[in-house]
Design a protein around this motif. Structure first.
Motif, PDB file in Angstrom:
ATOM      1  N   ASN B 301       0.833  -1.211   0.000  1.00  0.00           N
ATOM      2  CA  ASN B 301       0.000   0.000   0.000  1.00  0.00           C
ATOM      3  C   ASN B 301       0.865   1.259   0.000  1.00  0.00           C
ATOM      4  N   LEU B 302       1.897   1.224   0.821  1.00  0.00           N
ATOM      5  CA  LEU B 302       2.798   2.375   0.893  1.00  0.00           C
ATOM      6  C   LEU B 302       3.466   2.613  -0.460  1.00  0.00           C
ATOM      7  N   MET B 303       3.894   1.526  -1.094  1.00  0.00           N
ATOM      8  CA  MET B 303       4.557   1.674  -2.391  1.00  0.00           C
ATOM      9  C   MET B 303       3.606   2.249  -3.432  1.00  0.00           C
ATOM     10  N   PHE B 304       2.378   1.739  -3.459  1.00  0.00           N
ATOM     11  CA  PHE B 304       1.410   2.219  -4.450  1.00  0.00           C
ATOM     12  C   PHE B 304       1.071   3.692  -4.209  1.00  0.00           C
ATOM     13  N   ASN B 305       0.922   4.058  -2.940  1.00  0.00           N
ATOM     14  CA  ASN B 305       0.629   5.468  -2.629  1.00  0.00           C
ATOM     15  C   ASN B 305       1.786   6.365  -3.035  1.00  0.00           C
ATOM     16  N   THR B 306       2.993   5.871  -2.797  1.00  0.00           N
ATOM     17  CA  THR B 306       4.170   6.675  -3.150  1.00  0.00           C
ATOM     18  C   THR B 306       4.310   6.779  -4.671  1.00  0.00           C
ATOM     19  N   MET B 307       4.027   5.665  -5.351  1.00  0.00           N
ATOM     20  CA  MET B 307       4.066   5.697  -6.822  1.00  0.00           C
ATOM     21  C   MET B 307       3.053   6.702  -7.362  1.00  0.00           C
ATOM     22  N   LYS B 308       1.876   6.698  -6.757  1.00  0.00           N
ATOM     23  CA  LYS B 308       0.819   7.597  -7.209  1.00  0.00           C
ATOM     24  C   LYS B 308       1.279   9.057  -7.107  1.00  0.00           C
ATOM     25  N   GLU B 309       1.994   9.313  -6.026  1.00  0.00           N
ATOM     26  CA  GLU B 309       2.440  10.680  -5.795  1.00  0.00           C
ATOM     27  C   GLU B 309       3.631  11.067  -6.668  1.00  0.00           C
ATOM     28  N   PHE B 310       4.567  10.127  -6.863  1.00  0.00           N
ATOM     29  CA  PHE B 310       5.854  10.514  -7.461  1.00  0.00           C
ATOM     30  C   PHE B 310       6.128   9.981  -8.869  1.00  0.00           C
ATOM     31  N   GLU B 376      10.659   3.198   5.175  1.00  0.00           N
ATOM     32  CA  GLU B 376      11.255   4.497   4.817  1.00  0.00           C
ATOM     33  C   GLU B 376      12.086   4.385   3.530  1.00  0.00           C
ATOM     34  N   ARG B 377      12.645   3.197   3.284  1.00  0.00           N
ATOM     35  CA  ARG B 377      13.451   3.037   2.077  1.00  0.00           C
ATOM     36  C   ARG B 377      12.544   2.854   0.859  1.00  0.00           C
ATOM     37  N   ILE B 378      11.359   2.278   1.069  1.00  0.00           N
ATOM     38  CA  ILE B 378      10.398   2.179  -0.033  1.00  0.00           C
ATOM     39  C   ILE B 378      10.050   3.587  -0.530  1.00  0.00           C
ATOM     40  N   VAL B 379       9.736   4.457   0.417  1.00  0.00           N
ATOM     41  CA  VAL B 379       9.354   5.825   0.044  1.00  0.00           C
ATOM     42  C   VAL B 379      10.514   6.520  -0.671  1.00  0.00           C
TER      43      VAL B 379
END
Lengths: 396, 396
Positions: B301-310, B376-379
């Motif tokens: 979920n964190l990865m997908f949210n970060t992908m969506k943003e960046f 934190e490294r995923i982000v």
């Protein structure tokens, strides 16, 4: 459905002997059949200590994926040990495999096309024959004596068989014969391999179990052109259950084994490699091997003395200076496969020697293991075997 | 010397990507490249307990040779677990392998002659492609969508390729795409395999890691003719370092795998099999899997949210409901191999997707792992990757 298998599966058949020997797991059977180490000398207490140490200090790494090539400190230690038989290599020349059987399979994969021939000692190791058969090869058997393969016969074979692609030998306490190659034969083998430009697979699971005399340098130590592949294992000196063997080869050849390992199973067991490495750090493997040798030497002597007393004089056997096996030759007309059935009726097992000749014949031979059974069962089993052999002799 | 290798070695080459990714072991690299489980959830404490238990209670047996088929109680437990995906079998239908990669190698050995073709999903698992290549086969790629392989395209491929000998699929959270086959496609696949009389290799390392929704029955559960071979593993639910996978197949087919295992490495690790069996006795594997799923669900979920943003909006990715990977499709003109070099300069790694297409092409794709890196490294890594992608977009 009629399932279509690959052509190579025609050569991979269930062995009749293996089926018979499945019976030998019954506890009442005195088995001289397997190549099993004596469980009494497994380092169980030491394993407890190193398991805990590894899990406490590097638990996450021991349970994670690790390099295909093997755990670097273990590769390093193996490279160092190789110098004892005159092989000077670095960790980069070592690949960890799942026992040396995996090294045999990879050797077939790397060197053999269908209808290529492998030159082997006559007899040779059954497991190697089976591993190579998967690559649809032929076998050229070269006669042997107490000093190893006969070099004149080998040269004849090399001259006459242009399809020969690899020479496979077990020079130390050979499986199944227990014989060890002389230094002269080893040198000559390398010379002939150079002349005919073939790789040599030197399979050496038993070399460290020498009960008397001096260890003879490895064939690989005489390798001037990087054509010898040495297969080693901790199965007979530490534990077969952990499945840790190795391939030692030149950079170019080892790189092929690494690529094949990657496709075959990615890597060997991370945890067991670290445990063994910790054992080698903390304990003295040589001291441990001394215990094993003392036990096996005693069992071998006991077996030979019992054979002398209870086997009829027509029966001959080899006198190995180490390893796990002796090789018995019966009078020509006795078939050891038939003999096994009789012996199993009386709860004694061995491996009929015919299985070790890839091109058949030699049914009057047997492989006898002396490492696994406790002393009183060795005596009892050899007595019974003597009786069964005498009965077979009298039938004719 | 000019060493002569077998013809098959021409297809077994060191991969350029693998060489690049060797760099990713540096601790500063944020790696989305491997398929590594999160080490934080390895059962290290439990392993201490079961290691000691096994060595105390059955130390000699754990260090000794054991059956080729595997440790009987473990085979029994695996057979029982198979019923969760609708597969009703006994321990006799289970062979323990060194991870499921070994099951892939054996599948190639058992079913493929040179120039035979394997039907695979497009894209498919790189490790399977490499394992099969050792048997000198061709690959027929069948297009896929979010519900699995396209069945019309599969039937076309079957009609037009008489050399097709085996169908290889990863139906649950596929590696590399993260996609899962629908029930309908699974049924249709078995129907077509029956019609064209081919074996199916169902590779299922990730099925137990479903984060939401219901598990879909295994393809093997729909197998009416004994033609589906199911490959399972404990690498993603317990530990990859122990190398414990399994083959589940009909008696006839499993017997071939057992014969091949015998020649390939005799048996899997006795100790690790007993440790895993003891773990399954004492602890609750499902509870352990819940912990893993909770962690991975959060990371996904964190990865997908970060992908969506960046990530720029031109970049698409799959939305897996489980497993370890998402699949990223870049605009056509961006080459992910080139992108990897740029990313590595900034200490971020992934696998360029082209490697998963055995017949080449599709260089604008990437496989991204979300199980291994901490939050934190995923982000941080996805941010950097977003920047690298944007730079590549702007270059055109």
């Amino acid at each position: 459905m009629a399932i279509k298998y690959s052509d190579r599966m025609q050569g991979i058949k269930a062995s009749e002997i293996r089926e018979l020997l499945k019976l030998t797991v019954r506890p009442e059977v005195i088995s001289f059949a397997g190549g099993l180490p004596a469980p009494e000398v497994f380092p169980v207490e030491e394993m407890k200590k190193v398991s805990l140490k590894v899990l406490e200090e590097k638990g996450q790494q021991a349970l994670q994926y690790s390099p295909t090539e093997g755990f670097p400190p273990l590769r390093e230690k193996i490279a160092q040990r190789m110098s004892r038989v005159g092989i000077e290599v670095t960790a980069n020349n070592i690949l960890i495999t799942n026992g040396s059987q995996q090294g045999l399979d990879f050797s077939g994969k790397i060197f053999l096309n269908p209808d290529d021939a492998v030159i082997v000692e006559s007899p040779s190791y059954l497991g190697a024959i089976n591993a190579f058969k998967a690559y649809q090869c032929k076998f050229i058997e070269v006669p042997t004596d107490d000093n190893g393969m006969l070099m004149d016969e080998l040269e004849e074979a090399l001259k006459n068989n242009k399809n020969a692609k690899m020479i496979y030998v077990i020079p130390d306490f050979q499986n199944p014969s227990g014989r060890t190659w002389s230094l002269e034969r080893r040198k000559k083998l390398v010379e002939l391999a150079n002349k005919y430009d073939l790789p040599i697979i030197e399979d050496n699971p038993y070399g460290e179990l020498r009960f008397e005399g001096e260890r003879i340098p490895a064939i690989k130590s005489m390798d001037t052109e990087g054509r010898v592949v040495f297969l080693g294992t901790f199965s007979k000196t530490f534990s077969p259950g952990l499945r840790i063997g190795w391939v030692c080869a030149s950079d170019e050849i080892l790189n092929k084994y690494i690529l094949v390992k990657q496709g075959a199973d990615l890597q060997s067991n991370s945890m067991s490699q670290r445990e063994l490495d910790a054992f080698l750090e903390i304990y003295d493997l040589d001291e441990h091997i001394e215990k094993i040798k003392k036990l096996y030497r005693g069992r071998r002597n006991l077996m030979f003395n019992t054979m002398k007393e209870f086997f009829p004089p027509e029966v001959k056997h080899t006198y190995p200076e180490g390893g796990l096996f002796t090789w018995v030759v019966l009078p020509k007309h006795i078939n050891a496969r038939e003999l096994l059935k009789k012996a199993l009726e009386r709860n004694v097992a061995f491996v009929p020697g015919g299985a070790f000749f890839p091109n058949g014949g030699n049914e009057n031979t047997m492989r006898i293991n002396y490492s696994n059974m406790p002393e009183e069962r060795i005596v009892e089993g050899i007595k019974i075997l003597g009786e069964v052999i005498k009965e077979a002799l009298n039938e004719k």
